[in-house]
Design a protein around this motif. Structure first.
Motif, PDB file in Angstrom:
ATOM      1  N   ILE A 241       0.951  -1.178  -0.097  1.00 28.09           N
ATOM      2  CA  ILE A 241      -0.028  -0.125  -0.134  1.00 28.09           C
ATOM      3  C   ILE A 241       1.056   1.287   0.107  1.00 28.09           C
ATOM      4  CG2 ILE A 241      -1.812  -1.136   1.135  1.00 28.09           C
ATOM      5  CD1 ILE A 241      -1.172   0.170   3.672  1.00 28.09           C
ATOM      6  N   GLY A 242       2.353   1.095   0.219  1.00 28.59           N
ATOM      7  CA  GLY A 242       3.112   2.369   0.333  1.00 28.59           C
ATOM      8  C   GLY A 242       3.011   3.062   1.735  1.00 28.59           C
ATOM      9  N   ALA A 243       4.506   3.381   1.840  1.00 30.03           N
ATOM     10  CA  ALA A 243       4.854   4.168   3.205  1.00 30.03           C
ATOM     11  C   ALA A 243       3.886   5.378   3.465  1.00 30.03           C
ATOM     12  CB  ALA A 243       6.269   4.736   3.048  1.00 30.03           C
ATOM     13  N   ASP A 244       3.427   6.123   2.438  1.00 28.24           N
ATOM     14  CA  ASP A 244       2.588   7.262   2.584  1.00 28.24           C
ATOM     15  C   ASP A 244       0.917   6.780   3.143  1.00 28.24           C
ATOM     16  OD1 ASP A 244       2.083   6.077  -0.013  1.00 28.24           O
ATOM     17  OD2 ASP A 244       1.090   7.926  -0.540  1.00 28.24           O
ATOM     18  N   ARG A 245       0.631   5.522   2.912  1.00 21.75           N
ATOM     19  CA  ARG A 245      -0.698   5.195   3.405  1.00 21.75           C
ATOM     20  C   ARG A 245      -0.595   4.167   4.422  1.00 21.75           C
ATOM     21  NH1 ARG A 245      -3.621   3.942  -2.246  1.00 21.75           N
ATOM     22  NH2 ARG A 245      -1.750   2.639  -2.678  1.00 21.75           N
ATOM     23  N   VAL A 246       0.324   3.925   5.031  1.00 20.42           N
ATOM     24  CA  VAL A 246       0.727   3.028   6.155  1.00 20.42           C
ATOM     25  C   VAL A 246      -0.286   3.307   7.196  1.00 20.42           C
ATOM     26  CG1 VAL A 246       2.109   2.001   7.674  1.00 20.42           C
ATOM     27  CG2 VAL A 246       2.788   1.768   5.612  1.00 20.42           C
ATOM     28  N   SER A 247      -0.569   4.683   7.425  1.00 20.19           N
ATOM     29  CA  SER A 247      -1.497   5.140   8.640  1.00 20.19           C
ATOM     30  C   SER A 247      -2.888   4.641   8.310  1.00 20.19           C
ATOM     31  CB  SER A 247      -1.544   6.790   8.400  1.00 20.19           C
ATOM     32  OG  SER A 247      -1.935   7.108   7.321  1.00 20.19           O
ATOM     33  N   VAL A 248      -3.319   3.878   7.525  1.00 17.61           N
ATOM     34  CA  VAL A 248      -4.510   3.081   7.501  1.00 17.61           C
ATOM     35  C   VAL A 248      -4.530   2.052   8.405  1.00 17.61           C
ATOM     36  CG1 VAL A 248      -3.930   1.159   5.709  1.00 17.61           C
ATOM     37  CG2 VAL A 248      -6.095   2.345   6.021  1.00 17.61           C
ATOM     38  N   PHE A 249      -3.544   1.769   8.896  1.00 19.74           N
ATOM     39  CA  PHE A 249      -3.464   0.627  10.127  1.00 19.74           C
ATOM     40  C   PHE A 249      -4.017   1.132  11.378  1.00 19.74           C
ATOM     41  CE2 PHE A 249       0.108  -1.931   7.407  1.00 19.74           C
ATOM     42  CZ  PHE A 249      -0.786  -2.951   7.122  1.00 19.74           C
ATOM     43  N   GLY A 250      -4.228   2.410  11.245  1.00 20.55           N
ATOM     44  CA  GLY A 250      -4.737   3.174  12.441  1.00 20.55           C
ATOM     45  C   GLY A 250      -3.636   3.382  13.814  1.00 20.55           C
ATOM     46  N   ALA A 251      -2.374   3.239  13.123  1.00 17.18           N
ATOM     47  CA  ALA A 251      -1.446   3.291  14.300  1.00 17.18           C
ATOM     48  C   ALA A 251      -0.310   4.222  13.718  1.00 17.18           C
ATOM     49  CB  ALA A 251      -0.719   2.250  14.573  1.00 17.18           C
ATOM     50  N   GLU A 252       0.106   5.100  14.857  1.00 16.54           N
ATOM     51  CA  GLU A 252       1.345   5.902  14.831  1.00 16.54           C
ATOM     52  C   GLU A 252       2.818   5.551  14.672  1.00 16.54           C
ATOM     53  OE1 GLU A 252       0.765   9.287  17.201  1.00 16.54           O
ATOM     54  OE2 GLU A 252      -1.103  10.053  16.492  1.00 16.54           O
ATOM     55  N   LYS A 253       2.954   4.087  14.930  1.00 20.84           N
ATOM     56  CA  LYS A 253       4.133   3.399  15.039  1.00 20.84           C
ATOM     57  C   LYS A 253       4.829   3.269  13.456  1.00 20.84           C
ATOM     58  CE  LYS A 253       2.527   0.458  18.735  1.00 20.84           C
ATOM     59  NZ  LYS A 253       1.089   0.909  18.692  1.00 20.84           N
ATOM     60  N   SER A 254       5.995   2.910  13.473  1.00 21.74           N
ATOM     61  CA  SER A 254       6.533   2.164  12.057  1.00 21.74           C
ATOM     62  C   SER A 254       6.051   1.378  11.714  1.00 21.74           C
ATOM     63  CB  SER A 254       7.898   2.429  12.376  1.00 21.74           C
ATOM     64  OG  SER A 254       8.392   1.533  13.107  1.00 21.74           O
ATOM     65  N   LEU A 255       6.038   0.860  10.372  1.00 19.42           N
ATOM     66  CA  LEU A 255       5.432  -0.535   9.876  1.00 19.42           C
ATOM     67  C   LEU A 255       6.028  -1.677  10.527  1.00 19.42           C
ATOM     68  CD1 LEU A 255       3.654  -1.847   7.789  1.00 19.42           C
ATOM     69  CD2 LEU A 255       5.593  -1.713   6.139  1.00 19.42           C
TER      70      LEU A 255
END
Length: 425
Positions: A241-255
């Motif tokens: 999904i790409g680094a810019d959209r990883v926030s979709v996981f609902g967390a502020e942590k790194s992937l």
């Protein structure tokens, strides 16, 4: 009516209390001491609660994947069919659903007592959700009043009597005895996996015999293996999904940190679930023997699908991973072909519970190859099942079937829809 409502809403919909009562009655029939009554009943209830909490942890650990796939494939979660919705449907037809559930269970007990079909369906929450689906199909077919209740009652009774009997030989193949069978919407997919295992598998090479090098001996621990598998699943999906959209996981942590924690959460959930299964089994089976011996001779309890996980935990993980892969590939193909004009979502819950069970059954008939082939095919079929069952429920609970379907709920929605058209208006 108040008593019926209490039974429906306070007992049947609480699996721990329902099975605790079954355990208590079985021990009482065996004239166990007061101490044994308390221990057996409480340990059954606690075991089911532990199992349920493990299930909740597992669902929480995999639920972010669905949102990630929505983003990945540009799926609009609202692109369904504008149904009535589950909450409104339950408030409108709750009494018919509850009455159908109680009557169907009574029919199950009568049939078990007086015929050769000795299975007693004890998965309390599924006793509720099947009449829920059948009532929705009846409403879509134009049925009302007593006709709607009768329709849901008869189909629920058929399901809870017939399907545990169909899967029973395959369960025995896995467990080696007749102490229980399955009462869960995995049956259709598990039967497919079981037969494919027979046709194409090699029973002598089990998933549980997988050899690990000495340096990787830790992978024999299902908690560790499942955690590592889920870590890589999240890493792969995150990269897709790409680094810019990883926030979709609902967390502020790194992937990487998020993937580690979700993997550990999955392993913890599976560990808790298996602990609850073992605890419940050790109490409910001996207690149920009292009912079997005195009230319904040779009765066999039909239980929730996690009950079979400890017999082949490697197969469960294989089933989940393989079905996720084949179902996602199927989703991409179906999406590009434009087969469905509404959103079909990745069914992570069905992949784990229903197809994880199907992989255990496939392993029982065809070893590793049976588990892999069975779960791969089940992952494909699952997508078509949910896709074709959504229009049947377009005015009632289509949003519910999109999340929890792709299994017996979808199969029997399709079957009952054909029947409903005959008797509906």
């Amino acid at each position: 009516m108040a008593v019926i409502n209490f039974i429906i809403n306070q007992i049947f919909r609480e699996p721990a209390i329902f099975l605790g009562i079954i355990s208590f009655v079985g021990l009482l029939i065996q004239k166990k001491s007061f101490s044994d009554l308390v221990k057996g009943t409480m340990k059954t209830i606690i075991g089911v609660v532990i199992l349920t909490q493990g299930t909740t942890i597992l669902v929480n650990s995999i639920s972010p994947l669905s949102e990630a796939f929505n983003v990945l494939y540009k799926i609009d979660g609202a692109a369904t069919m504008n149904p009535m919705g589950t909450d409104k449907f339950l408030s409108t037809y709750g009494s018919q659903i509850g009455l159908a559930m109680v009557l169907a269970f009574a029919i199950n007990l009568i049939v078990a007592r007086f015929t050769k079909l000795k299975n007693v369906f004890l998965t309390g929450h599924m006793l509720f959700w099947f009449p829920f689906v059948f009532t929705a199909v009846g409403v879509e077919s134009g049925l009302k009043g007593a006709g709607l209740t009768a329709f849901s009652t008869i189909l629920t009774a058929i399901y809870i009597i017939v399907t545990p009997a169909l899967i029973k030989p395959f369960v025995k193949n896995v467990t080696g005895d007749d102490s229980f069978t399955l009462g869960h919407p995995t049956v259709g997919l598990s039967l497919i996996s079981g037969y494919l295992g027979k046709l194409f598998g090699d029973k002598s090479k089990s998933t549980e015999d997988i050899k690990f090098p000495k340096q990787l001996d830790f992978l024999k621990e299902i908690t560790i293996t499942s955690s590592i598998v889920m870590f890589f699943v999240y890493i792969v999906v995150g990269l897709m999904i790409g680094a810019d959209r990883v926030s979709v996981f609902g967390a502020e942590k790194s992937l990487v940190i998020f993937a580690i924690m979700q993997g550990v959460l999955f392993g913890a959930g599976l560990t808790v679930l298996l602990m609850g299964v073992r605890m419940m089994l050790s109490e409910i089976i001996p207690a149920f023997k009292g009912i079997s011996d005195k009230v319904i001779p040779n009765a066999v309890p039909a239980l929730d699908c996690p009950i079979i996980f400890p017999y082949a935990p490697n197969a469960v993980i294989i089933g989940f991973v393989v079905s996720m892969i084949t179902s996602i590939i199927t989703l991409v193909i179906v999406g590009k072909a434009g087969l469905f004009n509404y959103a079909v979502l990745p069914l992570t819950i069905t992949c784990f519970f229903e197809i994880g069970t199907a992989a255990v059954i496939g392993n029982g008939t065809g070893g590793k190859r049976g588990a892999i082939i069975g779960s791969a095919v089940a992952g494909i079929i699952m997508i078509f099942l949910v896709g074709f069952s959504v229009p049947i429920l377009k005015n009632t609970i289509s949003e519910w079937i999109l999340i929890f379907g792709g299994n017996d709920f979808s199969i029997w929605a399709l079957i009952s829809s054909g029947i409903g058209k005959i008797f509906g208006m």
